[in-house]
Design a protein around this motif. Structure first.
Motif, PDB file in Angstrom:
ATOM      1  N   ILE A  15       0.825  -1.198   0.000  1.00 19.74           N
ATOM      2  CA  ILE A  15       0.000   0.000   0.000  1.00 19.74           C
ATOM      3  C   ILE A  15       0.866   1.257   0.000  1.00 19.74           C
ATOM      4  O   ILE A  15       0.688   2.168  -0.818  1.00 19.74           O
ATOM      5  CB  ILE A  15      -0.939   0.009   1.236  1.00 19.74           C
ATOM      6  CG1 ILE A  15      -1.896  -1.196   1.197  1.00 19.74           C
ATOM      7  CG2 ILE A  15      -1.723   1.301   1.290  1.00 19.74           C
ATOM      8  CD1 ILE A  15      -2.568  -1.483   2.528  1.00 19.74           C
ATOM      9  N   ASP A  16       1.830   1.311   0.930  1.00 18.79           N
ATOM     10  CA  ASP A  16       2.650   2.520   1.046  1.00 18.79           C
ATOM     11  C   ASP A  16       3.479   2.738  -0.215  1.00 18.79           C
ATOM     12  O   ASP A  16       3.634   3.870  -0.697  1.00 18.79           O
ATOM     13  CB  ASP A  16       3.550   2.470   2.292  1.00 18.79           C
ATOM     14  CG  ASP A  16       4.424   1.231   2.354  1.00 18.79           C
ATOM     15  OD1 ASP A  16       4.066   0.210   1.741  1.00 18.79           O
ATOM     16  OD2 ASP A  16       5.470   1.281   3.036  1.00 18.79           O
ATOM     17  N   ALA A  42       4.201  -8.097  -0.580  1.00 19.46           N
ATOM     18  CA  ALA A  42       3.326  -8.970  -1.362  1.00 19.46           C
ATOM     19  C   ALA A  42       4.218 -10.040  -1.998  1.00 19.46           C
ATOM     20  O   ALA A  42       5.444  -9.903  -2.022  1.00 19.46           O
ATOM     21  CB  ALA A  42       2.594  -8.171  -2.442  1.00 19.46           C
ATOM     22  N   THR A  43       3.610 -11.093  -2.502  1.00 24.87           N
ATOM     23  CA  THR A  43       4.385 -12.050  -3.289  1.00 24.87           C
ATOM     24  C   THR A  43       4.928 -11.328  -4.520  1.00 24.87           C
ATOM     25  O   THR A  43       4.422 -10.272  -4.917  1.00 24.87           O
ATOM     26  CB  THR A  43       3.507 -13.213  -3.762  1.00 24.87           C
ATOM     27  OG1 THR A  43       2.468 -12.684  -4.612  1.00 24.87           O
ATOM     28  CG2 THR A  43       2.858 -13.948  -2.581  1.00 24.87           C
ATOM     29  N   ILE A  44       5.941 -11.894  -5.144  1.00 19.21           N
ATOM     30  CA  ILE A  44       6.487 -11.232  -6.329  1.00 19.21           C
ATOM     31  C   ILE A  44       5.423 -11.134  -7.430  1.00 19.21           C
ATOM     32  O   ILE A  44       5.374 -10.126  -8.164  1.00 19.21           O
ATOM     33  CB  ILE A  44       7.773 -11.949  -6.831  1.00 19.21           C
ATOM     34  CG1 ILE A  44       8.458 -11.141  -7.932  1.00 19.21           C
ATOM     35  CG2 ILE A  44       7.474 -13.359  -7.304  1.00 19.21           C
ATOM     36  CD1 ILE A  44       8.958  -9.797  -7.509  1.00 19.21           C
ATOM     37  N   GLU A  45       4.547 -12.127  -7.501  1.00 21.30           N
ATOM     38  CA  GLU A  45       3.488 -12.073  -8.513  1.00 21.30           C
ATOM     39  C   GLU A  45       2.535 -10.912  -8.226  1.00 21.30           C
ATOM     40  O   GLU A  45       2.186 -10.142  -9.134  1.00 21.30           O
ATOM     41  CB  GLU A  45       2.696 -13.402  -8.552  1.00 21.30           C
ATOM     42  CG  GLU A  45       3.456 -14.567  -9.152  1.00 21.30           C
ATOM     43  CD  GLU A  45       4.511 -15.154  -8.216  1.00 21.30           C
ATOM     44  OE1 GLU A  45       4.388 -14.962  -6.986  1.00 21.30           O
ATOM     45  OE2 GLU A  45       5.455 -15.780  -8.718  1.00 21.30           O
ATOM     46  N   ASN A  46       2.107 -10.795  -6.974  1.00 19.80           N
ATOM     47  CA  ASN A  46       1.173  -9.722  -6.639  1.00 19.80           C
ATOM     48  C   ASN A  46       1.844  -8.349  -6.671  1.00 19.80           C
ATOM     49  O   ASN A  46       1.238  -7.371  -7.133  1.00 19.80           O
ATOM     50  CB  ASN A  46       0.559  -9.966  -5.255  1.00 19.80           C
ATOM     51  CG  ASN A  46      -0.539 -11.022  -5.291  1.00 19.80           C
ATOM     52  OD1 ASN A  46      -0.975 -11.442  -6.365  1.00 19.80           O
ATOM     53  ND2 ASN A  46      -0.975 -11.461  -4.125  1.00 19.80           N
ATOM     54  N   PRO A  78       6.919 -15.484   4.508  1.00 19.83           N
ATOM     55  CA  PRO A  78       5.682 -15.217   3.757  1.00 19.83           C
ATOM     56  C   PRO A  78       5.462 -13.710   3.597  1.00 19.83           C
ATOM     57  O   PRO A  78       5.908 -12.918   4.425  1.00 19.83           O
ATOM     58  CB  PRO A  78       4.583 -15.826   4.647  1.00 19.83           C
ATOM     59  CG  PRO A  78       5.289 -16.725   5.606  1.00 19.83           C
ATOM     60  CD  PRO A  78       6.677 -16.186   5.769  1.00 19.83           C
ATOM     61  N   ALA A  79       4.786 -13.323   2.517  1.00 20.53           N
ATOM     62  CA  ALA A  79       4.454 -11.909   2.309  1.00 20.53           C
ATOM     63  C   ALA A  79       3.666 -11.392   3.506  1.00 20.53           C
ATOM     64  O   ALA A  79       2.903 -12.123   4.133  1.00 20.53           O
ATOM     65  CB  ALA A  79       3.633 -11.749   1.027  1.00 20.53           C
ATOM     66  N   THR A  80       3.856 -10.091   3.819  1.00 20.60           N
ATOM     67  CA  THR A  80       3.213  -9.513   5.003  1.00 20.60           C
ATOM     68  C   THR A  80       1.760  -9.143   4.698  1.00 20.60           C
ATOM     69  O   THR A  80       1.361  -7.982   4.727  1.00 20.60           O
ATOM     70  CB  THR A  80       3.996  -8.282   5.501  1.00 20.60           C
ATOM     71  OG1 THR A  80       4.295  -7.435   4.376  1.00 20.60           O
ATOM     72  CG2 THR A  80       5.282  -8.679   6.169  1.00 20.60           C
ATOM     73  N   THR A  81       0.984 -10.193   4.434  1.00 22.65           N
ATOM     74  CA  THR A  81      -0.423  -9.972   4.078  1.00 22.65           C
ATOM     75  C   THR A  81      -1.234  -9.457   5.260  1.00 22.65           C
ATOM     76  O   THR A  81      -2.294  -8.856   5.058  1.00 22.65           O
ATOM     77  CB  THR A  81      -1.047 -11.275   3.562  1.00 22.65           C
ATOM     78  OG1 THR A  81      -0.851 -12.307   4.544  1.00 22.65           O
ATOM     79  CG2 THR A  81      -0.402 -11.708   2.258  1.00 22.65           C
ATOM     80  N   VAL A  83      -0.500  -7.034   6.982  1.00 22.44           N
ATOM     81  CA  VAL A  83      -0.437  -5.567   6.901  1.00 22.44           C
ATOM     82  C   VAL A  83      -1.103  -5.072   5.615  1.00 22.44           C
ATOM     83  O   VAL A  83      -1.888  -4.124   5.643  1.00 22.44           O
ATOM     84  CB  VAL A  83       1.023  -5.068   6.939  1.00 22.44           C
ATOM     85  CG1 VAL A  83       1.071  -3.546   6.815  1.00 22.44           C
ATOM     86  CG2 VAL A  83       1.714  -5.523   8.220  1.00 22.44           C
ATOM     87  N   HIS A  84      -0.785  -5.707   4.508  1.00 22.99           N
ATOM     88  CA  HIS A  84      -1.134  -5.156   3.187  1.00 22.99           C
ATOM     89  C   HIS A  84      -2.262  -5.911   2.483  1.00 22.99           C
ATOM     90  O   HIS A  84      -2.593  -5.584   1.344  1.00 22.99           O
ATOM     91  CB  HIS A  84       0.113  -5.135   2.296  1.00 22.99           C
ATOM     92  CG  HIS A  84       1.171  -4.206   2.817  1.00 22.99           C
ATOM     93  ND1 HIS A  84       1.247  -2.886   2.445  1.00 22.99           N
ATOM     94  CD2 HIS A  84       2.161  -4.400   3.727  1.00 22.99           C
ATOM     95  CE1 HIS A  84       2.260  -2.309   3.086  1.00 22.99           C
ATOM     96  NE2 HIS A  84       2.828  -3.197   3.871  1.00 22.99           N
ATOM     97  N   GLY A  85      -2.839  -6.914   3.158  1.00 19.24           N
ATOM     98  CA  GLY A  85      -3.908  -7.693   2.546  1.00 19.24           C
ATOM     99  C   GLY A  85      -3.343  -8.786   1.651  1.00 19.24           C
ATOM    100  O   GLY A  85      -2.181  -8.762   1.261  1.00 19.24           O
ATOM    101  N   ASP A  86      -4.216  -9.731   1.329  1.00 18.48           N
ATOM    102  CA  ASP A  86      -3.764 -10.868   0.516  1.00 18.48           C
ATOM    103  C   ASP A  86      -3.260 -10.416  -0.851  1.00 18.48           C
ATOM    104  O   ASP A  86      -2.362 -11.016  -1.422  1.00 18.48           O
ATOM    105  CB  ASP A  86      -4.908 -11.879   0.329  1.00 18.48           C
ATOM    106  CG  ASP A  86      -5.181 -12.659   1.616  1.00 18.48           C
ATOM    107  OD1 ASP A  86      -4.252 -12.801   2.438  1.00 18.48           O
ATOM    108  OD2 ASP A  86      -6.322 -13.116   1.798  1.00 18.48           O
TER     109      ASP A  86
END
Ligand SMILES: [Ca+2]
Length: 193
Positions: A15-16, A42-46, A78-81, A83-86
């Protein structure tokens, strides 16, 4: 007016980082030439999809190059979902629009090519893990004296108590790839932390 600063923005939107990308795009002091993506918020894909989405939605002209999906040495967290959502953008509904294309080069190769194309003109602004920049340094150390400036967001200082967001002493962008951070902080280029 002085010439705009050529920036490659290395990022894990997030987000930031999505907001930062738009501020950079809007700035009359910055020529946002490239966006390179890295795993993290996020994951690299996202993260890459989010950069492609933002470019398409807001008319950015920066080239997007997909980067590292794992740290140099340590296992990826794992991605910091949380904080930033899936989806990395706070779980907003991703608009069903055509995404901007990505460059065929890996982010590190894109960085290497651009630094050679614009010697002493490129500012690398890294607001995620420093993996892509470390990879570029390892693959072609000759870029190091040709980078105008490196600007980093990451790390924790004990200015007002302990300020790490992962542990009291560690911040995510550094602990997420400490070996890459060590390389970037130790290189002989002008670095703003
Ligand atoms: Ca970030």
């Amino acid at each position: 007016m002085s010439e705009k600063l050529k920036v490659i923005f290395d990022t894990d939107p997030g987000i930031d980082d999505a907001m930062a990308m738009l501020f950079a795009h809007a700035s009359d002091k910055i020529d946002l030439v490239g966006i390179t993506t890295v795993l993290g918020n996020a994951t690299i894909e996202n993260a890459t999809r989010n950069a492609q989405l933002i470019k398409a939605m807001f008319g950015l002209t920066a080239t997007i190059a997909k980067g590292a999906d794992q740290p140099l040495v340590i296992e990826a967290e794992p991605a910091t979902t949380f904080v930033h959502g899936d989806n990395g953008l706070g779980d907003i509904a991703i608009p069903d629009i055509e995404l901007a294309p990505i460059d065929e080069r890996h982010a590190c190769d894109y960085i290497i090519d651009m630094v050679h194309q614009y010697p002493n003109q490129i500012c690398l602004i890294a607001v995620g893990r420093l993996t892509n920049i470390a990879l570029a340094m390892m693959k072609d150390p000759s870029i190091i004296p040709l980078v105008k400036q490196v600007v980093i967001m990451g790390g924790a200082m004990g200015h007002n108590g302990h300020t790490g967001n992962v542990s009291p002493f560690a911040e995510a962008n550094i602990i997420g790839d400490p070996h890459a951070a060590d390389m970037v902080f130790g290189a002989s280029w002008p670095l703003t932390w």
